[in-house]
Design a protein around this motif. Structure first.
Motif, short mmCIF file in Angstrom:
data_model
loop_
_atom_site.label_atom_id
_atom_site.label_comp_id
_atom_site.label_asym_id
_atom_site.label_seq_id
_atom_site.Cartn_x
_atom_site.Cartn_y
_atom_site.Cartn_z
N ASP A 151 13.95 -2.19 -9.75
CA ASP A 151 14.04 -1.24 -10.86
C ASP A 151 15.40 -1.20 -11.52
OD1 ASP A 151 11.40 -0.54 -10.47
OD2 ASP A 151 11.86 1.26 -9.31
N SER A 152 16.41 -1.68 -10.82
CA SER A 152 17.76 -1.60 -11.39
C SER A 152 18.13 -2.82 -12.22
CB SER A 152 18.79 -1.41 -10.30
OG SER A 152 18.73 -2.44 -9.34
N PRO B 222 8.80 -0.34 7.85
CA PRO B 222 8.41 -1.20 6.72
C PRO B 222 8.40 -0.46 5.39
CG PRO B 222 6.61 -1.05 8.31
CD PRO B 222 7.77 -0.30 8.87
N ASP B 223 8.03 0.82 5.39
CA ASP B 223 8.00 1.57 4.14
C ASP B 223 9.40 1.77 3.57
OD1 ASP B 223 8.21 3.24 6.45
OD2 ASP B 223 7.80 5.00 5.22
N ASP B 224 10.40 1.91 4.44
CA ASP B 224 11.79 1.99 3.96
C ASP B 224 12.20 0.68 3.28
OD1 ASP B 224 12.01 4.55 4.97
OD2 ASP B 224 13.08 3.93 6.79
N MET B 225 11.77 -0.43 3.84
CA MET B 225 12.11 -1.73 3.27
C MET B 225 11.44 -1.90 1.91
SD MET B 225 13.70 -4.60 3.52
CE MET B 225 14.16 -4.76 5.23
N VAL B 226 10.19 -1.49 1.80
CA VAL B 226 9.47 -1.61 0.53
C VAL B 226 10.17 -0.76 -0.54
CG1 VAL B 226 7.30 -1.11 -0.65
CG2 VAL B 226 7.27 -2.22 1.59
N ARG B 227 10.57 0.46 -0.18
CA ARG B 227 11.28 1.32 -1.14
C ARG B 227 12.61 0.70 -1.55
NH1 ARG B 227 8.57 5.40 1.40
NH2 ARG B 227 10.00 5.85 3.07
N ALA B 228 13.32 0.10 -0.63
CA ALA B 228 14.61 -0.53 -0.94
C ALA B 228 14.42 -1.70 -1.89
CB ALA B 228 15.30 -0.99 0.35
#
Length: 62
Positions: free
Chosen positions: A61-62, A49-55
């Motif tokens: 941000d872009s 889940p943390d990878d998904m949140v970062r993605a």
């Protein structure tokens, strides 16, 4: 069909103990995922889940 999970919406819904329409709304973007649902989805589909949140944060941000 859920490409990464290799299952249909109906199959995923059954694993989540939800209706197929719930999965369809998530997949189409008509409904957002809450934290508890994100954790359950990560367990069923096998992602961190943390990878998904970062993605998601990176896209925002872009």
């Amino acid at each position: 069909m859920c490409q990464r999970g290799g299952m249909t919406q109906t199959q995923l819904a059954k694993k989540l103990n939800e209706y197929q329409s719930f999965v369809a709304r998530l997949e189409s973007g008509q409904r957002r995922v809450d934290v508890v649902e994100l954790i359950r989805l990560s367990e069923v589909l096998g992602f961190a889940p943390d990878d998904m949140v970062r993605a998601v944060a990176a896209v925002q941000d872009s």
